[in-house]
Design an enzyme around this catalytic site. Sequence first.
Site, PDB file in Angstrom:
ATOM      1  N   LEU A   1      19.421  57.412 -20.028  1.00  0.00           N
ATOM      2  CA  LEU A   1      20.598  57.246 -20.883  1.00  0.00           C
ATOM      3  C   LEU A   1      21.337  58.567 -21.087  1.00  0.00           C
ATOM      4  O   LEU A   1      22.572  58.611 -21.065  1.00  0.00           O
ATOM      5  CB  LEU A   1      20.183  56.653 -22.231  1.00  0.00           C
ATOM      6  CG  LEU A   1      19.796  55.173 -22.213  1.00  0.00           C
ATOM      7  CD1 LEU A   1      19.125  54.787 -23.526  1.00  0.00           C
ATOM      8  CD2 LEU A   1      21.010  54.291 -21.957  1.00  0.00           C
TER       9      LEU A   1
ATOM     10  N   VAL B   1       8.081  53.756 -31.234  1.00  0.00           N
ATOM     11  CA  VAL B   1       6.996  52.918 -30.732  1.00  0.00           C
ATOM     12  C   VAL B   1       6.329  52.278 -31.945  1.00  0.00           C
ATOM     13  O   VAL B   1       6.003  52.972 -32.906  1.00  0.00           O
ATOM     14  CB  VAL B   1       5.965  53.744 -29.925  1.00  0.00           C
ATOM     15  CG1 VAL B   1       4.791  52.872 -29.488  1.00  0.00           C
ATOM     16  CG2 VAL B   1       6.631  54.384 -28.709  1.00  0.00           C
TER      17      VAL B   1
ATOM     18  N   HIS C   1      21.073  42.686 -27.167  1.00  0.00           N
ATOM     19  CA  HIS C   1      19.643  42.955 -27.024  1.00  0.00           C
ATOM     20  C   HIS C   1      19.232  42.799 -25.564  1.00  0.00           C
ATOM     21  O   HIS C   1      19.551  41.788 -24.926  1.00  0.00           O
ATOM     22  CB  HIS C   1      18.817  41.987 -27.877  1.00  0.00           C
ATOM     23  CG  HIS C   1      18.895  42.247 -29.344  1.00  0.00           C
ATOM     24  ND1 HIS C   1      17.933  41.814 -30.232  1.00  0.00           N
ATOM     25  CD2 HIS C   1      19.811  42.908 -30.086  1.00  0.00           C
ATOM     26  CE1 HIS C   1      18.258  42.186 -31.460  1.00  0.00           C
ATOM     27  NE2 HIS C   1      19.403  42.849 -31.392  1.00  0.00           N
TER      28      HIS C   1
ATOM     29  N   GLU D   1      12.484  47.347 -25.368  1.00  0.00           N
ATOM     30  CA  GLU D   1      13.600  46.611 -25.961  1.00  0.00           C
ATOM     31  C   GLU D   1      14.735  47.593 -26.246  1.00  0.00           C
ATOM     32  O   GLU D   1      14.512  48.657 -26.826  1.00  0.00           O
ATOM     33  CB  GLU D   1      13.188  45.933 -27.259  1.00  0.00           C
ATOM     34  CG  GLU D   1      14.338  45.101 -27.857  1.00  0.00           C
ATOM     35  CD  GLU D   1      14.109  44.657 -29.283  1.00  0.00           C
ATOM     36  OE1 GLU D   1      14.200  43.453 -29.543  1.00  0.00           O
ATOM     37  OE2 GLU D   1      13.838  45.524 -30.134  1.00  0.00           O
TER      38      GLU D   1
END
Length: 216
Positions: free
Chosen positions: A35, A58, A134, A153
């Site tokens: 990213l 996490v 999502h 996710e």
Amino acid sequence: MNKEEVVEMTKLHIGEWKDLLILYKFGLDEINTKLKILNEEFKYMYNHNPIEHLKSRVKDPAGITEKLKRKGCDPTKENAREYVQDIAGIRIICSFVSDIYKIYDMLDQQDDIHVIEVKDYIENPKPNGYKSLHLILEVPVFLSNRTEMVKVEVQIRTVAMDFWAGIEHKLYYKYEKSVPDHLAGELLKAAETVHALDEKMSGLKKEVDLLEASHV
């Protein structure tokens, strides 16, 4: 089983959970690195950063165990990997709705990322007004003796959507998942205001883009 009992039980197996969670940390590292590179490349090519900021985490063993219990599963590493999709999670905050889909496209075009699931709550908001895109991604983690595929996710939303979601989350837990009707109604009105703001900002961006293009 209450939360305190869940915490105590997971402490007994903390070594086992560490082996699992380090994989998900590495998975987050892989996606975060991608990213950051994509954001820098986009800025270089178009003089615009689609990503305002990133938040990643996490889940802790207690949270994973609690989720498995709600699903009626035993709290094992195997069940965690199979049934808990959001052990590793990244939230990407953007300025504009169009940036959300740009980021999705950039991730989807990466050869080593497999898009497992897409839930578009922007085109199809939740009944309470929640909006976000999502994704469940699967990314390879290269270890010294093997390669593991890890699910991450990813939630992508605008600054305005994120502000709304933060308030909704606080109310959701303050009222133990049962928000009073009058507050739920106000939240829905606020979600409509957020949508109008995002639309207005998108319109302004288009005007600025046209002006910049005319001066090239």
